[in-house]
Design an enzyme around this catalytic site. Structure first.
Site, short mmCIF file in Angstrom:
data_model
loop_
_atom_site.label_atom_id
_atom_site.label_comp_id
_atom_site.label_asym_id
_atom_site.label_seq_id
_atom_site.Cartn_x
_atom_site.Cartn_y
_atom_site.Cartn_z
N ASP A 62 14.52 0.58 8.76
CA ASP A 62 14.83 0.93 7.38
C ASP A 62 16.34 1.06 7.20
OD1 ASP A 62 12.30 0.86 6.55
OD2 ASP A 62 12.01 3.03 6.40
N TYR A 101 17.95 -2.31 6.97
CA TYR A 101 17.60 -2.90 5.67
C TYR A 101 18.47 -2.29 4.58
CZ TYR A 101 14.84 -4.35 1.63
OH TYR A 101 14.44 -4.89 0.44
N ASP A 102 18.58 -0.96 4.59
CA ASP A 102 19.36 -0.27 3.56
C ASP A 102 20.82 -0.72 3.58
OD1 ASP A 102 17.15 1.04 2.74
OD2 ASP A 102 17.60 2.91 3.81
N SER A 145 -15.86 -10.34 -12.21
CA SER A 145 -16.31 -9.36 -11.21
C SER A 145 -17.34 -10.04 -10.31
CB SER A 145 -16.85 -8.10 -11.89
OG SER A 145 -17.72 -8.44 -12.91
N LEU A 146 -17.97 -9.28 -9.45
CA LEU A 146 -18.85 -9.90 -8.46
C LEU A 146 -20.23 -9.25 -8.47
CD1 LEU A 146 -16.43 -9.96 -5.39
CD2 LEU A 146 -17.34 -11.98 -6.57
N GLU A 205 -14.50 -12.96 3.36
CA GLU A 205 -13.22 -12.23 3.32
C GLU A 205 -13.48 -10.74 3.20
OE1 GLU A 205 -11.18 -13.68 -0.16
OE2 GLU A 205 -11.71 -15.74 0.33
N LYS A 214 -13.40 -7.30 1.36
CA LYS A 214 -13.35 -6.91 -0.05
C LYS A 214 -12.44 -5.68 -0.14
CE LYS A 214 -16.24 -6.20 -4.12
NZ LYS A 214 -15.40 -5.23 -4.75
N ASP A 224 -10.53 -2.62 -1.36
CA ASP A 224 -10.87 -1.62 -2.38
C ASP A 224 -9.59 -1.11 -3.03
OD1 ASP A 224 -12.35 0.01 -3.94
OD2 ASP A 224 -12.86 1.45 -2.37
N ARG A 252 -5.93 -6.22 -14.14
CA ARG A 252 -7.16 -6.89 -14.55
C ARG A 252 -7.62 -6.41 -15.93
NH1 ARG A 252 -12.65 -5.90 -14.42
NH2 ARG A 252 -13.93 -7.73 -13.99
N GLU A 267 -5.20 -8.29 -4.74
CA GLU A 267 -5.48 -6.87 -4.82
C GLU A 267 -4.27 -6.05 -4.36
OE1 GLU A 267 -8.58 -6.73 -5.93
OE2 GLU A 267 -9.24 -4.67 -5.60
N TYR A 303 -5.94 -13.59 -2.92
CA TYR A 303 -7.19 -14.27 -2.54
C TYR A 303 -7.60 -15.38 -3.49
CZ TYR A 303 -8.88 -10.45 -5.53
OH TYR A 303 -9.04 -9.54 -6.53
N LYS A 306 -17.86 -16.42 -0.17
CA LYS A 306 -17.61 -17.44 -1.20
C LYS A 306 -18.06 -18.80 -0.69
CE LYS A 306 -13.60 -14.82 -2.74
NZ LYS A 306 -12.14 -14.71 -2.84
N LYS A 354 -22.02 -5.57 0.18
CA LYS A 354 -21.62 -4.16 0.21
C LYS A 354 -22.15 -3.45 1.45
CE LYS A 354 -19.46 -3.55 -3.76
NZ LYS A 354 -19.62 -2.51 -4.72
N CYS A 410 -6.92 38.59 -1.70
CA CYS A 410 -6.42 37.56 -0.78
C CYS A 410 -6.98 37.81 0.61
CB CYS A 410 -4.89 37.59 -0.77
SG CYS A 410 -4.21 36.52 0.51
N CYS A 427 -3.66 38.90 2.88
CA CYS A 427 -2.86 40.11 2.67
C CYS A 427 -3.56 41.17 1.83
CB CYS A 427 -1.51 39.76 2.05
SG CYS A 427 -1.64 39.22 0.33
N CYS A 434 -2.89 33.86 -4.98
CA CYS A 434 -2.43 35.12 -4.42
C CYS A 434 -0.99 35.26 -4.93
CB CYS A 434 -2.44 35.10 -2.89
SG CYS A 434 -1.52 36.50 -2.21
N CYS A 457 3.18 37.21 1.01
CA CYS A 457 1.89 37.15 1.72
C CYS A 457 2.08 36.34 3.00
CB CYS A 457 0.85 36.48 0.82
SG CYS A 457 -0.63 35.92 1.68
#
Ligand code: IVH
Length: 648
Positions: free
Chosen positions: A3, A6-7, A52-53, A85, A87, A89, A108, A145, A197, A264, A289, A383, A386, A401, A406
C-alpha cells in the site's frame, strides 16, 4: 505492491498531473477519487433488461430443467454442454465501455431501470478504467457482481459496532449500500470488489465469441476479474459433481459470499434460441441453490455484554449445532424489543440461520415444542458489571449503562483504543488488557503511557523481552496521526471514516476541540449526529480529563498533510462566507483542500484569508476588524491555478 509503494506512486502521479494537466490520461487512477458529492442518483434505463434466474434446489430439479431444454432444442443441448459458475451473492451492475474506456456504470434496479453510479464504481479498483488491447473498440456493456469480501466485512461491522453505528446484516447489503452512496468518498473507503460474467453489445452487433466459456476467457484477457472455480461441463452429471464440491468444499474456502452456482448453456447461439421466459428469466440458465443454512437447537440462556459506549447487547447462548459446516454456539439478539417481538423464551427450541454466512441469527422459536418450562426473559435493570441502573434513550432501541467509569465499558474502550484500526498497539491482547484493568494498573487509555517495565514484570506472563517490545509499541503509538486517535477515543458515532474526515479538515486536535457543532457540520461528509457526538465528547469533563492526560503523556495531536507540500494554499487557513458566483460551498472547499489549504467555519487571528461572496455578513465584518485579507471567487481561482512558488 505494498500500500505504501502504491500511495507513493499515486502521489507522484497526482503531482505530475497537477503540473501537466494536458497529460492526464482518461483512465488515470487519480480519477478514481475526488468526485463531488451527488444530490441524488440519476435513473438509468438498461440497454437490455437485466434478468433474474430460476432456481433448482437439488439435482432432480436440475434434471427437470435439462429435460425442458431438450424438449425445445433436442440434440443441440448435448452438443453445447454447460458452463457452471459461482453465484456471487452481491449486487449486480452494468459497466459501459466506449473505445475501451469505462464511461458509465449502473445498478440493476428493477431490471429495466437502475441507478447511475459511475463515480462510485470508479472507486472500485477491480473495475478496469480501460480494457486491455484485445477488447472491442465499440460500445460494450459488461455485467457482473459487486461484492464485499468477508474479512473486510467483519472488520467494518466490528468498527461500526464500536462506534455505535448500525451494523450491516450481511455482505450483500453492505455491497449494495456502499455502492449507492451519494458521496463517492464513502464508497471509496469500502473495499468493494467486482467479478464480471456477461457481455452485451448494441442491437445488430455481434459478440466476438460463440460460447460462455470463451466469453469468460475474453473478459479475463480484457483485464476484467472473473470468479474462480468455473467449470466447463460436457454433461449435467459433471455439473452435479461440481455443485456438490461447491457446497461442501469450495464454499467454505472462499472469502466472499455465494448463494449457489449458476449453470448456463455454453453455446451463445443456443442461448439465443432458447430465449427468455416471461421477460424475466432466461431459459438457458438456472441457479443451483444450496440447502438453506438453517438448523434447530435449544436456546439455553440469554446473556448481555456491555459495549464501550455503554450499550447493553443481549446475545443467545445455544446448544451447539452445526450449520453449513460451522459449529454455532452463540447468536446475536440485537435488542430487547426484538426478543419480545419474537416471543423468545429461555429453554425454547429455536430456528437458527447464518445470515450472509457470518453472524448467526435466531429466526423464530418453535412454539409446538414448548413444554411449559420455558421462561420469558427480561432485560436486567442494572449493569451486569458495575450495578448502575440502566437507561434507555428516547427513540433508541438500545439500553445503556450510563456510568462512564463502568469497568465493563472501560475494558471495551481500552480494547478499542489499542486495536489495529485505532492506535495499533501490538502485543496487548484482550486477556492482557483485562489483566491490567484487574490489577488496577490501567483505568483509561491515558494510563497505558505511564506503565513501567517494573510494573509489567511483576505481572504473570511477562518476560523481559516481551515487556520491552510492549513498552516500545505503546510509546511508538504516541506519534500516530490524529485520525487514528479520534477513532481510538471512541466518541459516539465517530468511526474510522468520520475520524479521517475530521482529522483532515481540522489538522490538529486543538482546532477540533475549539470547533462548534456548526463548524464541524461544514466538513464534507459529516452530519449532525456526528457533529453533536464530537461536541458532547469534548465538553464532557471525563473527555477533557482524558485529553489532558494524553497531552501530558506527549501524544502527537496532529494529522500529517495528505497533499504534497507546495500546493497553492499549503499551510493556509481559509474561511468562506456568503454566496459565491459560480462555485458551490462544497466545490470551493474541496478545491482549497486539494491545493493544501484548510477551510474552517469561523474567522480568527489565525485565518489567512476570507473568501467573500454575495451577502457576506458578520464574518466579513470580523475579518475587516482583525485585518484578515479578503478575496473574491475570481481571485481564489487565480491563486489555485497559479504555480505554487508564487502563492502568498
Ligand atoms: S447470469 C442472465 N451469472 O444472480 C441471468 N448471474 O438471481 C442473470 N449472479 O441478477 C445473470 N453470480 O446479480 C449470472 N455467475 C453469475 C452470477 C449471477 C451472481 C446474480 C445476478 C443476477 C442474480 C439472479
Amino acid at each position: 505492491m505494498s500500500d505504501a509503494d502504491y500511495d507513493k506512486l499515486f502521489r507522484e502521479l497526482q503531482e505530475l498531473e497537477k503540473n501537466f494537466p494536458e497529460c492526464q490520461s482518461p483512465d488515470s487512477p487519480t480519477l478514481r477519487i475526488g468526485a463531488e458529492v451527488q444530490s441524488q442518483l440519476a435513473k438509468h434505463e438498461h440497454l437490455r433488461p437485466m434478468l433474474s434466474l430460476g432456481n433448482a434446489f437439488d439435482d432432480e430439479e436440475l434434471r427437470a430443467w435439462e429435460e425442458r431444454l431438450v424438449r425445445i432444442a433436442g440434440d443441440d443441448v448435448a452438443k453445447s454442454g454447460y458452463t457452471a459458475e459461482l453465484k456471487i451473492d452481491g449486487t449486480a451492475v452494468a459497466l459501459t465501455y466506449e473505445n475501451q474506456l469505462f464511461v458509465m456504470g449502473a445498478t440493476r434496479g428493477n431490471g429495466s431501470i437502475g441507478e447511475e453510479v459511475t463515480v462510485n464504481l470508479r472507486t472500485v479498483r477491480d473495475v478496469p478504467l480501460r480494457l486491455h488491447e484485445s477488447a472491442p473498440t465499440g460500445r460494450i456493456e459488461i455485467r457482473g457482481e459487486i461484492y464485499f469480501p468477508f474479512d473486510r466485512f467483519e472488520e467494518m461491522n466490528e468498527a461500526r459496532a464500536r462506534a455505535g453505528d448500525p451494523v450491516f446484516a450481511n455482505p450483500r447489503n453492505a455491497a449494495a449500500g456502499s455502492l449507492r452512496m451519494l458521496d463517492p468518498a464513502v464508497t471509496a473507503s469500502r473495499p468493494l470488489r467486482f467479478f464480471g460474467y456477461s457481455v452485451a453489445v448494441p442491437d445488430g452487433e455481434e459478440l466476438p465469441f460463440d460460447t460462455q466459456t470463451e466469453l469468460l476467457d475474453a473478459l479475463d484477457q480484457w483485464g476484467v476479474p472473473v470468479a474462480p472455480h468455473r467449470k466447463r461441463a460436457k454433461t449435467l452429471a459433471e455439473v452435479e459433481k461440481w455443485a456438490d464440491d461447491l457446497e461442501h468444499k469450495i464454499r467454505s474456502e472462499l472469502n466472499f459470499a455465494i448463494d449457489g452456482g449458476v449453470v448456463k448453456v455454453d453455446s451463445l447461439h443456443l442461448q439465443e434460441e432458447l430465449g427468455v421466459v416471461g421477460g424475466r428469466e432466461p431459459r438457458w440458465a438456472i441457479a443451483r441453490k444450496f440447502a438453506p443454512d438453517i438448523a434447530e437447537t435449544r436456546l439455553l440462556d440469554i446473556q448481555v455484554n456491555v459495549g464501550r459506549t455503554g450499550a447493553i447487547n443481549p446475545f443467545a447462548v445455544l446448544e451447539p449445532v452445526e450449520i453449513g459446516g460451522v459449529i454455532v454456539k452463540l447468536a446475536t439478539l440485537h435488542n430487547e424489543d426484538l426478543i419480545v417481538a419474537k416471543d423468545l423464551r429461555v429453554g425454547d427450541w429455536v430456528q437458527v440461520k447464518r445470515a450472509g454466512e457470518v453472524i448467526p441469527q435466531i429466526i423464530a422459536p418453535i412454539p409446538e415444542k414448548r413444554t411449559g418450562a420455558e421462561k420469558p426473559w427480561r432485560m436486567p435493570k442494572k449493569c451486569p458489571v458495575c450495578g448502575t441502573p440502566l437507561t434507555r434513550e428516547e427513540d433508541e432501541a438500545a439500553i445503556y449503562c450510563p456510568n462512564i467509569i463502568c469497568p465493563g465499558r472501560q475494558l471495551e474502550g481500552l480494547v478499542h483504543f489499542t486495536s489495529r484500526g485505532a492506535m495499533d498497539i501490538r502485543g496487548l491482547s484482550y486477556a492482557r488488557i483485562e489483566q491490567l484493568v484487574q490489577e488496577g494498573l490501567v483505568k483509561d487509555p491515558g494510563d497505558l503511557y505511564s506503565l513501567t517495565h517494573e510494573q509489567l514484570l511483576e505481572l504473570e506472563g511477562y518476560a523481559d523481552k516481551g515487556t520491552d517490545a510492549l513498552i516500545t509499541a505503546i510509546q511508538a503509538s504516541k506519534s500516530q496521526p490524529l485520525n487514528r486517535l479520534l477513532n481510538a477515543l471512541g466518541i459516539r458515532h465517530v468511526g474510522a471514516i468520520a475520524a479521517q474526515l475530521l482529522a483532515q479538515h481540522f489538522g490538529t486536535l486543538d482546532a477540533l476541540m475549539a470547533a462548534s457543532a456548526d463548524d464541524i457540520l461544514n466538513v464534507r461528509g459529516i452530519g449532525a449526529t456526528i457533529a453533536n457526538g464530537v461536541v458532547a465528547y469534548f465538553s464532557d469533563p471525563g473527555g477533557q480529563k482524558l485529553i489532558d492526560k494524553l497531552r501530558r503523556a506527549g501524544l502527537d495531536f496532529k494529522e500529517p498533510r495528505a497533499v504534497a507540500a507546495g500546493g497553492a494554499f499549503s499551510g493556509k487557513t481559509i474561511v468562506i462566507t456568503g454566496t459565491l458566483p459560480t462555485l458551490s460551498r462544497t466545490k470551493a472547499t474541496s478545491m482549497i483542500e486539494a491545493a493544501g489549504g484548510r477551510v474552517t467555519g469561523s474567522v480568527s487571528k489565525s485565518t489567512d484569508f476570507l473568501v467573500a461572496g454575495e451577502e457576506a455578513g458578520s464574518k466579513l465584518e470580523k475579518a475587516k476588524s482583525l485585518g484578515v485579507a479578503i478575496i473574491d471567487e475570481a481571485e481564489l481561482l487565480r491563486r489555485i491555478n497559479r504555480p505554487a512558488t508564487s502563492s502568498t
